[in-house]
Write an enzyme that holds these catalytic residues in place. Sequence first.
Site, PDB file in Angstrom:
ATOM      1  N   CYS A  80       0.834  -1.214   0.000  1.00 40.91           N
ATOM      2  CA  CYS A  80       0.000   0.000   0.000  1.00 40.91           C
ATOM      3  C   CYS A  80       0.870   1.266   0.000  1.00 40.91           C
ATOM      4  O   CYS A  80       1.513   1.554  -1.006  1.00 40.91           O
ATOM      5  CB  CYS A  80      -0.987  -0.073   1.154  1.00 40.91           C
ATOM      6  SG  CYS A  80      -2.452   0.885   0.819  1.00 40.91           S
ATOM      7  N   HIS A 174      -3.568  -4.955   1.795  1.00 37.38           N
ATOM      8  CA  HIS A 174      -2.953  -5.164   3.121  1.00 37.38           C
ATOM      9  C   HIS A 174      -2.940  -6.651   3.509  1.00 37.38           C
ATOM     10  O   HIS A 174      -3.814  -7.081   4.267  1.00 37.38           O
ATOM     11  CB  HIS A 174      -3.743  -4.376   4.179  1.00 37.38           C
ATOM     12  CG  HIS A 174      -3.477  -2.914   4.168  1.00 37.38           C
ATOM     13  ND1 HIS A 174      -2.580  -2.316   5.026  1.00 37.38           N
ATOM     14  CD2 HIS A 174      -3.971  -1.921   3.381  1.00 37.38           C
ATOM     15  CE1 HIS A 174      -2.539  -1.015   4.784  1.00 37.38           C
ATOM     16  NE2 HIS A 174      -3.377  -0.750   3.786  1.00 37.38           N
ATOM     17  N   GLU A 176      -1.230  -8.103   5.654  1.00 40.27           N
ATOM     18  CA  GLU A 176      -0.972  -8.271   7.092  1.00 40.27           C
ATOM     19  C   GLU A 176      -2.254  -8.210   7.915  1.00 40.27           C
ATOM     20  O   GLU A 176      -2.250  -8.501   9.097  1.00 40.27           O
ATOM     21  CB  GLU A 176       0.051  -7.221   7.569  1.00 40.27           C
ATOM     22  CG  GLU A 176      -0.488  -5.814   7.809  1.00 40.27           C
ATOM     23  CD  GLU A 176      -0.759  -5.027   6.512  1.00 40.27           C
ATOM     24  OE1 GLU A 176      -0.653  -5.594   5.408  1.00 40.27           O
ATOM     25  OE2 GLU A 176      -1.109  -3.829   6.628  1.00 40.27           O
TER      26      GLU A 176
HETATM   27  N1  GLN Z   1      -3.164   6.037  -0.359  1.00 38.07           N
HETATM   28  C1  GLN Z   1      -2.409   6.140   0.860  1.00 38.07           C
HETATM   29  C2  GLN Z   1      -1.237   7.099   0.659  1.00 38.07           C
HETATM   30  O1  GLN Z   1      -1.161   7.819  -0.291  1.00 38.07           O
HETATM   31  C3  GLN Z   1      -1.906   4.774   1.325  1.00 38.07           C
HETATM   32  C4  GLN Z   1      -3.001   4.021   1.995  1.00 38.07           C
HETATM   33  C5  GLN Z   1      -2.565   2.814   2.787  1.00 38.07           C
HETATM   34  O2  GLN Z   1      -1.357   2.557   2.986  1.00 38.07           O
HETATM   35  N2  GLN Z   1      -3.530   2.075   3.279  1.00 38.07           N
HETATM   36  O3  GLN Z   1      -0.369   7.151   1.491  1.00 38.07           O
END
Ligand code: GLN
Length: 204
Positions: A80, A174, A176
């Site tokens: 992410c 995610h 995790e």
């Molecule tokens: N979109 C988020 C960002 O720009 C990341 C979101 C996440 O890690 N769940 O940091």
Amino acid sequence: MAAKIGVLALQGAFREHINAIKKCGYQAFEIKFAGCLEDIDGLIIPGGESTTMVKLIEKYNFRPALDRFYKSGRPIFGTCAGLILLAAKVDNLAFCLNYIDIEVDRNAYGRQSESFESNIKLNSSYFKKPYDFKAVFIRAPKIIKASAKVQVLASLNSSAVLAMQGSILVCSFHPELTDDLRIHMLFAGMVKKSLNKPNTDILV
Ligand code: GLN
């Protein structure tokens, strides 16, 4: 030699990754100082808030140590916000590390309230058999371009959501936050391979 996996612990969901790595049977370490990168064999950059993470990476002077870590060939897994940091090109961010040749739209899957779960198919040669993985997307980034050097391991609506290039693994969701450890096992396999068995196959 047992593989040691570190999780960048400046911000975000690092504790959940530590738990997942331990459940996989590997040693896991919170990385709060750049010098600690010397002692580990693989690094996870967790989800969180990429703007904040970029600021903390600058503040604590992590960038040169991260570059050395990457150049040494030790594997890095970004989930992410971690995927965003590892990308070659991102909208609206002070910098990204350019370790994987993808272009990313940071919040393309919507806001926190639009978070969703989706079953994605993992059917690459790294997995003994194809299976469904319940992927949790939270303000998820979208990979809008991936060069031919990038191997796509899973997609959602024809966008890559799990991808690999050399020592770099990224996913836009995610892993995790679920009990399914197979993506962490895939990363642990990359670390083991880079550590002592370069010619072995990774099979989860
Ligand atoms: N979109 C988020 C960002 O720009 C990341 C979101 C996440 O890690 N769940 O940091």
